[in-house]
Design a protein around this motif. Sequence first.
Motif, short mmCIF file in Angstrom:
data_model
loop_
_atom_site.label_atom_id
_atom_site.label_comp_id
_atom_site.label_asym_id
_atom_site.label_seq_id
_atom_site.Cartn_x
_atom_site.Cartn_y
_atom_site.Cartn_z
N SER A 155 0.77 -0.98 0.05
CA SER A 155 -0.01 0.01 0.14
C SER A 155 1.00 1.11 -0.02
O SER A 155 1.89 1.37 0.74
N SER A 190 -1.93 1.11 -4.80
CA SER A 190 -1.23 -0.19 -4.50
C SER A 190 0.22 0.10 -5.68
O SER A 190 0.26 0.86 -6.22
N VAL A 209 -6.58 -3.34 -4.20
CA VAL A 209 -6.51 -4.49 -3.43
C VAL A 209 -8.00 -4.83 -2.63
O VAL A 209 -8.31 -4.13 -1.95
N GLY A 246 -6.99 0.95 -1.90
CA GLY A 246 -6.04 0.91 -2.96
C GLY A 246 -6.53 1.69 -4.44
O GLY A 246 -6.10 1.49 -5.28
N LYS A 275 2.42 -8.80 -7.86
CA LYS A 275 2.31 -7.59 -8.27
C LYS A 275 2.04 -7.69 -9.68
O LYS A 275 2.91 -8.73 -10.51
#
Length: 298
Positions: free
Chosen positions: A77, A174, A180, A193, A233
């Motif tokens: 975050s 994010s 998220v 996010g 990611k």
Amino acid sequence: HVNARVFLNFFCKEVSQRVSYLDNKATGIEKLANGKLKVNLATGEPIYSDRAVVCSGAFSGEVVASSYFSSRVKVNSLFGVGSALLLSSDHSYIPTPELQGILRTPNRGGTCGVHAVPCGDKLYVGASSFVSRYPIVKPQASSVLALLRGAEEFLNLELHKLSIEVLTGFRPLSDDMVPVIGAVDDNVFLMYGGGRDGFTWAPHHARIVSNWAEGKTSFGLGWLKLCNPLRSKYSFINSEPGYKLYEKNKKGSYAQHGKQVDSSKLKDIYQSAHSRVEQGYMIHPDLVNYYHFEYNKI
């Protein structure tokens, strides 16, 4: 334009008969042997519950980092730091600028342009934007200067003898620029996010989390798959198109402030940012400066 403070004050008042508010801060979540959750607080006794939703905006990452599921959440975050101005007059002979609607420039550098919005007896001018791993509480001098210049040069506002209040807040981001949103297990749901779009998406996200709380999992499956908090990611598109987007955004940002930037400088920043991540991972253009200036440096 929605005045978030007015809206949220009204919302809290409307639901106050059905919701209990605690003036406190959650610092982490533990799972007990009996399957229940223990939500630790900054002060006072913890809260015990069957389920919990982490929806603390840009500060959500702090709660996640101190919770039992932290090792499973790979997406970090970040704080999208933004400042804005409230213009007003303290002189009887100097009127506060009046607008019949909203004035704004085109988007700059991938974010919203300078804009002016009537706000009661004041005028709102926003908004700056940069990304940080930690909250920057004090407004940055460069941000205030850019907003004043934008108000004067692009919005044609007369600033002589006007007073200013500086507002600073945090857009939750994010580090792959995808929200998220989803359950980490049967007990905890993460929801943050969304950046500047979080307010707009709030009704949809609220429906998703309320369905989860009621054991209904068929709504919003595509969105939940994309925003899965347990994902790796996301890598952006390959290098050359990614750089072109970054270059276009940054040159647009400089141009809005009457400046120019050399492509070779932008190329160096882009390459420096990617030298800090694993080979083959492509950084989202909006995060290139963050990875160059901050990543692995604090």
